[in-house]
Design a protein around this motif. Structure first.
Motif, PDB file in Angstrom:
ATOM      1  N   VAL A 191     -17.625 -19.366  23.766  1.00  0.00           N
ATOM      2  CA  VAL A 191     -18.720 -20.344  22.911  1.00  0.00           C
ATOM      3  C   VAL A 191     -18.885 -19.628  21.650  1.00  0.00           C
ATOM      4  CG1 VAL A 191     -20.759 -18.909  23.504  1.00  0.00           C
ATOM      5  CG2 VAL A 191     -20.926 -21.305  23.543  1.00  0.00           C
ATOM      6  N   GLU A 192     -18.372 -18.466  21.378  1.00  0.00           N
ATOM      7  CA  GLU A 192     -18.479 -18.005  19.856  1.00  0.00           C
ATOM      8  C   GLU A 192     -17.618 -18.718  19.029  1.00  0.00           C
ATOM      9  OE1 GLU A 192     -16.760 -13.575  17.789  1.00  0.00           O
ATOM     10  OE2 GLU A 192     -16.504 -14.082  19.998  1.00  0.00           O
ATOM     11  N   PHE A 193     -16.615 -19.603  19.648  1.00  0.00           N
ATOM     12  CA  PHE A 193     -15.681 -20.608  18.686  1.00  0.00           C
ATOM     13  C   PHE A 193     -16.412 -21.884  18.447  1.00  0.00           C
ATOM     14  CE2 PHE A 193     -12.939 -17.578  20.585  1.00  0.00           C
ATOM     15  CZ  PHE A 193     -12.167 -16.757  19.253  1.00  0.00           C
ATOM     16  N   ILE A 194     -17.464 -22.318  18.955  1.00  0.00           N
ATOM     17  CA  ILE A 194     -18.063 -23.365  18.838  1.00  0.00           C
ATOM     18  C   ILE A 194     -19.197 -23.253  17.985  1.00  0.00           C
ATOM     19  CG2 ILE A 194     -19.740 -23.715  20.782  1.00  0.00           C
ATOM     20  CD1 ILE A 194     -18.914 -26.483  20.954  1.00  0.00           C
ATOM     21  N   ASN A 195     -19.865 -22.049  18.009  1.00  0.00           N
ATOM     22  CA  ASN A 195     -21.063 -22.020  17.129  1.00  0.00           C
ATOM     23  C   ASN A 195     -20.763 -22.093  15.871  1.00  0.00           C
ATOM     24  OD1 ASN A 195     -22.972 -21.380  19.239  1.00  0.00           O
ATOM     25  ND2 ASN A 195     -22.533 -19.279  19.401  1.00  0.00           N
ATOM     26  N   PRO A 196     -19.579 -21.704  15.050  1.00  0.00           N
ATOM     27  CA  PRO A 196     -19.443 -21.990  13.933  1.00  0.00           C
ATOM     28  C   PRO A 196     -19.504 -23.523  13.386  1.00  0.00           C
ATOM     29  CG  PRO A 196     -17.898 -20.047  14.521  1.00  0.00           C
ATOM     30  CD  PRO A 196     -18.721 -20.958  15.781  1.00  0.00           C
ATOM     31  N   GLY A 242      -3.310 -22.411  13.463  1.00  0.00           N
ATOM     32  CA  GLY A 242      -3.375 -21.105  12.957  1.00  0.00           C
ATOM     33  C   GLY A 242      -2.423 -20.257  13.470  1.00  0.00           C
ATOM     34  N   PRO A 243      -2.267 -19.052  13.095  1.00  0.00           N
ATOM     35  CA  PRO A 243      -1.318 -18.086  13.708  1.00  0.00           C
ATOM     36  C   PRO A 243      -1.717 -17.877  15.036  1.00  0.00           C
ATOM     37  CG  PRO A 243      -2.451 -17.039  11.899  1.00  0.00           C
ATOM     38  CD  PRO A 243      -3.010 -18.271  11.985  1.00  0.00           C
ATOM     39  N   GLN A 244      -3.066 -17.791  15.599  1.00  0.00           N
ATOM     40  CA  GLN A 244      -3.143 -17.227  16.803  1.00  0.00           C
ATOM     41  C   GLN A 244      -3.216 -18.577  17.781  1.00  0.00           C
ATOM     42  OE1 GLN A 244      -5.702 -16.318  14.400  1.00  0.00           O
ATOM     43  NE2 GLN A 244      -6.323 -14.207  14.712  1.00  0.00           N
ATOM     44  N   THR A 279     -15.716 -28.858   9.455  1.00  0.00           N
ATOM     45  CA  THR A 279     -14.495 -28.000   9.790  1.00  0.00           C
ATOM     46  C   THR A 279     -14.186 -26.908   8.738  1.00  0.00           C
ATOM     47  OG1 THR A 279     -13.411 -29.992  10.803  1.00  0.00           O
ATOM     48  CG2 THR A 279     -12.077 -28.178  10.588  1.00  0.00           C
ATOM     49  N   GLY A 280     -14.283 -27.212   7.597  1.00  0.00           N
ATOM     50  CA  GLY A 280     -14.146 -26.243   6.351  1.00  0.00           C
ATOM     51  C   GLY A 280     -15.299 -25.360   6.439  1.00  0.00           C
ATOM     52  N   GLY A 281     -16.334 -25.582   6.721  1.00  0.00           N
ATOM     53  CA  GLY A 281     -17.577 -24.498   6.981  1.00  0.00           C
ATOM     54  C   GLY A 281     -17.110 -23.679   8.073  1.00  0.00           C
ATOM     55  N   ALA A 282     -16.633 -24.246   9.335  1.00  0.00           N
ATOM     56  CA  ALA A 282     -16.459 -23.427  10.452  1.00  0.00           C
ATOM     57  C   ALA A 282     -15.143 -22.481  10.314  1.00  0.00           C
ATOM     58  CB  ALA A 282     -16.060 -24.181  11.629  1.00  0.00           C
ATOM     59  N   LYS A 283     -14.237 -23.009   9.389  1.00  0.00           N
ATOM     60  CA  LYS A 283     -13.072 -22.171   9.268  1.00  0.00           C
ATOM     61  C   LYS A 283     -13.264 -20.945   8.315  1.00  0.00           C
ATOM     62  CE  LYS A 283      -9.264 -23.057   5.765  1.00  0.00           C
ATOM     63  NZ  LYS A 283      -8.144 -22.182   6.376  1.00  0.00           N
ATOM     64  N   ASN A 284     -14.532 -21.145   7.536  1.00  0.00           N
ATOM     65  CA  ASN A 284     -14.912 -19.878   6.593  1.00  0.00           C
ATOM     66  C   ASN A 284     -15.430 -18.892   7.626  1.00  0.00           C
ATOM     67  OD1 ASN A 284     -13.927 -20.998   4.326  1.00  0.00           O
ATOM     68  ND2 ASN A 284     -16.028 -21.833   3.595  1.00  0.00           N
ATOM     69  N   LEU A 285     -16.188 -19.550   8.532  1.00  0.00           N
ATOM     70  CA  LEU A 285     -17.134 -18.428   9.517  1.00  0.00           C
ATOM     71  C   LEU A 285     -16.112 -18.077  10.503  1.00  0.00           C
ATOM     72  CD1 LEU A 285     -20.103 -20.857  10.101  1.00  0.00           C
ATOM     73  CD2 LEU A 285     -20.177 -18.597   8.894  1.00  0.00           C
ATOM     74  N   LEU A 286     -15.329 -18.582  10.946  1.00  0.00           N
ATOM     75  CA  LEU A 286     -14.292 -18.077  11.931  1.00  0.00           C
ATOM     76  C   LEU A 286     -13.172 -17.288  11.253  1.00  0.00           C
ATOM     77  CD1 LEU A 286     -13.752 -21.206  14.251  1.00  0.00           C
ATOM     78  CD2 LEU A 286     -14.555 -18.793  14.899  1.00  0.00           C
ATOM     79  N   GLY A 287     -12.882 -17.443   9.811  1.00  0.00           N
ATOM     80  CA  GLY A 287     -11.968 -16.348   9.088  1.00  0.00           C
ATOM     81  C   GLY A 287     -12.610 -15.058   8.913  1.00  0.00           C
ATOM     82  N   ASP A 288     -13.896 -15.333   8.700  1.00  0.00           N
ATOM     83  CA  ASP A 288     -14.817 -14.122   8.744  1.00  0.00           C
ATOM     84  C   ASP A 288     -14.626 -13.039  10.014  1.00  0.00           C
ATOM     85  OD1 ASP A 288     -15.576 -14.745   6.341  1.00  0.00           O
ATOM     86  OD2 ASP A 288     -17.511 -15.140   6.986  1.00  0.00           O
ATOM     87  N   PHE A 338      -7.219 -20.325  10.382  1.00  0.00           N
ATOM     88  CA  PHE A 338      -6.567 -21.788  10.824  1.00  0.00           C
ATOM     89  C   PHE A 338      -6.508 -22.676   9.484  1.00  0.00           C
ATOM     90  CE2 PHE A 338     -10.919 -22.494  12.254  1.00  0.00           C
ATOM     91  CZ  PHE A 338     -11.123 -23.854  11.513  1.00  0.00           C
ATOM     92  N   ASP A 339      -5.690 -23.520   9.687  1.00  0.00           N
ATOM     93  CA  ASP A 339      -5.482 -24.376   8.471  1.00  0.00           C
ATOM     94  C   ASP A 339      -5.917 -26.031   9.100  1.00  0.00           C
ATOM     95  OD1 ASP A 339      -4.731 -23.103   6.300  1.00  0.00           O
ATOM     96  OD2 ASP A 339      -2.553 -23.086   6.736  1.00  0.00           O
ATOM     97  N   MET A 340      -6.384 -26.727   8.332  1.00  0.00           N
ATOM     98  CA  MET A 340      -6.777 -28.018   8.703  1.00  0.00           C
ATOM     99  C   MET A 340      -5.984 -29.054   8.358  1.00  0.00           C
ATOM    100  SD  MET A 340     -10.636 -27.352   7.047  1.00  0.00           S
ATOM    101  CE  MET A 340     -10.997 -29.218   6.836  1.00  0.00           C
ATOM    102  N   ALA A 341      -5.717 -29.992   9.279  1.00  0.00           N
ATOM    103  CA  ALA A 341      -4.983 -31.192   9.038  1.00  0.00           C
ATOM    104  C   ALA A 341      -5.851 -32.298   8.215  1.00  0.00           C
ATOM    105  CB  ALA A 341      -4.497 -31.990  10.403  1.00  0.00           C
ATOM    106  N   THR A 342      -5.508 -33.476   8.042  1.00  0.00           N
ATOM    107  CA  THR A 342      -6.526 -34.393   7.572  1.00  0.00           C
ATOM    108  C   THR A 342      -7.271 -35.103   8.670  1.00  0.00           C
ATOM    109  OG1 THR A 342      -4.665 -35.937   7.265  1.00  0.00           O
ATOM    110  CG2 THR A 342      -5.344 -34.619   5.368  1.00  0.00           C
TER     111      THR A 342
END
Lengths: 155, 155
Positions: free
Chosen positions: B3-8, B50-52, B97-106, B111-115
């Motif tokens: 669930v850690e991955f949905i919270n962002p 993303g790589p993972q 998705t951009g906001g979650a990307k930043n939070l998960l990146g921390d 990961f990169d986002m498609a369109t």
């Protein structure tokens, strides 16, 4: 966006359906999608990301065509679109994109594929939100219609 | 999938709608989506690579809520879902998705986002075709319901 980038998806779809489901689709004339509504009943869509660009691709089927492909692939025809049909549409989306990825890779356009999402719902409509235009490729068959939409940010 | 991955995605949606549209959503209880149909009228979806891992995310709105957000953001309420509404849903999908990307990146998950692709159609249904389970996060508001679905291959 150059039509060169939709042809690999077109040829890949024809090949996947001929090989996996003994289904022959007849391609129509590709066009730039401009607000015209392209409706369908079940769609697989997938995101693509590469060093040169990113984008999205979708394949939409009429319900009757999706059920016909299901019958040809698995020998059973469900009464309506169910989880097995959406699994199949997800798999077709993966296979078509994988085939196009190989063909475009040969031309120097590399990209990675995300995982597919399948939409069901009578007469739904998709909008690809790219900077680039969306190319629309229609297909017909005795069992029903299909179409591919492809959009890339910077091609 | 943790669930850690949905919270962002959850916190990013709350922040985007509060900031951009003065709209307060009340989060419900997240669950694993297991064949339950989560219906909506307009959905934005996006692929992530993303790589993972790789995966997909969607945000679905009731029509009334989408029109309410539109009115709060732009001051005009269309009579029904139109191209401006789907543009807005595509933008919200990108921002969340951009906001979650930043939070998960921390946390070390890059990961990169498609369109995004936006789907319209009364009561459509989405299936994320990942190896992993799909996490479903419902939201409520006076104007209507929304939900996020997130699925990653290997988390």
């Amino acid at each position: 966006m150059n039509v060169e980038f939709i042809n690999p998806f077109l040829s890949s779809l024809l090949k996947v359906l001929a090989t996996m489901a003994d289904t022959k689709l007849v391609p129509g004339t590709p066009s730039i999608k401009n607000g015209d509504v392209a409706l369908g009943d079940v769609s697989g869509m997938i995101g693509m990301i590469g060093p040169q660009t990113k984008g999205s691709m979708s394949i939409t089927f009429d319900e009757a065509l999706a059920l016909d492909i299901m019958q040809r692939m698995l020998g059973e025809r469900p009464a309506k679109i169910n989880d097995e049909v959406t699994d199949m549409v997800g798999e077709i989306t993966n296979m078509v994109t994988g085939g196009a990825k190989n063909l475009l890779g040969d031309k120097g356009y590399e990209f990675d594929m995300a995982t597919p999402v399948v939409v069901t719902g009578k007469g739904h409509h998709l909008s690809h939100k790219c900077q680039g235009k969306t190319l629309l490729m229609p297909f017909s068959s005795p069992a029903g219609k299909a179409h591919i939409e492809v959009s890339f940010d910077t091609l």
